[in-house]
Design an enzyme around this catalytic site. Sequence first.
Site, PDB file in Angstrom:
ATOM      1  N   GLU A  23     -16.270-108.249  13.279  1.00 55.25           N
ATOM      2  CA  GLU A  23     -15.647-108.212  11.377  1.00 55.25           C
ATOM      3  C   GLU A  23     -16.048-106.750  11.661  1.00 55.25           C
ATOM      4  O   GLU A  23     -15.634-106.318  10.602  1.00 55.25           O
ATOM      5  CB  GLU A  23     -16.814-109.081  11.217  1.00 55.25           C
ATOM      6  CG  GLU A  23     -16.482-110.758  11.363  1.00 55.25           C
ATOM      7  CD  GLU A  23     -14.818-111.277  10.705  1.00 55.25           C
ATOM      8  OE1 GLU A  23     -14.944-110.132   9.661  1.00 55.25           O
ATOM      9  OE2 GLU A  23     -14.287-111.644  11.403  1.00 55.25           O
ATOM     10  N   HIS A  26     -13.041-104.776  11.742  1.00 60.17           N
ATOM     11  CA  HIS A  26     -12.224-105.022  10.341  1.00 60.17           C
ATOM     12  C   HIS A  26     -12.605-104.622   9.059  1.00 60.17           C
ATOM     13  O   HIS A  26     -11.912-102.821   8.930  1.00 60.17           O
ATOM     14  CB  HIS A  26     -12.051-106.230  10.285  1.00 60.17           C
ATOM     15  CG  HIS A  26     -11.465-107.232  11.178  1.00 60.17           C
ATOM     16  ND1 HIS A  26     -10.215-106.700  11.427  1.00 60.17           N
ATOM     17  CD2 HIS A  26     -11.699-108.265  11.939  1.00 60.17           C
ATOM     18  CE1 HIS A  26     -10.100-107.723  12.334  1.00 60.17           C
ATOM     19  NE2 HIS A  26     -11.134-108.819  12.294  1.00 60.17           N
TER      20      HIS A  26
END
Length: 233
Positions: A23, A26
């Site tokens: 995550e 990203h």
Amino acid sequence: MTGWLPELAVAILATVLAITLHEAAHGYAALALGDDTAQREGRLSLNPLRHVDRVGTIMLPGFLLAVQMLTIGRVEAMFGWAKPVPVNVWKLRNPRYGMVLVAAAGPAMNVFLAWCAAMLGHPVEQMDGVLPPEALELMVRFIVLSIMANLLLALFNLMPIPPLDGGRILVGLLPAPLAAPLARLEPAGLVIVMLLIFVLPRLSEGLDPIGWISGFVMGSGFRTILWLAGHGA
């Protein structure tokens, strides 16, 4: 100490690192391409607690841990997901291809982490006979579970269904007439994924995407990562 606690600890550590850095990748990719949404919302962080999803980070991994420890007495595979990092595609300097890069950053990070875990095997090999056998075994288990967790997470997310990373990559690469209907699937994407995971294999043994991914990870995918890390054939 209860015998299974160290095994549980290394499984949790491998899974948390895989999910958190997926995550974070990203968010950092989006920031580099012009979108500071994740940064402003406090999600541009390596703190695992900021990325916790009740189902994907706690319930599903906990269920997998419990089932494996109760049935085979060890952890062979782990899987989960985190709360998605917010990305405002219209803030990216090139919204279409920028989103492709942002989506690809998560799986790319996981492949890189799998390779890093395999590279860790070289110094661990040199510790044979230096460390106690129990400590050496735990380090080896961490390496194995890290490779598996990262490859599973990368390949699962590359399934070509929005809102998974593979779906968003495909939307960015396809011509507009094909990309538009695929993008419209996003609100129902997670339902489609659940049907593929839980219903499709019951219809036919040959239609099991997660089984195929797991088989690849524990076979040729695992061997490829070891080879890339210099462990030979």
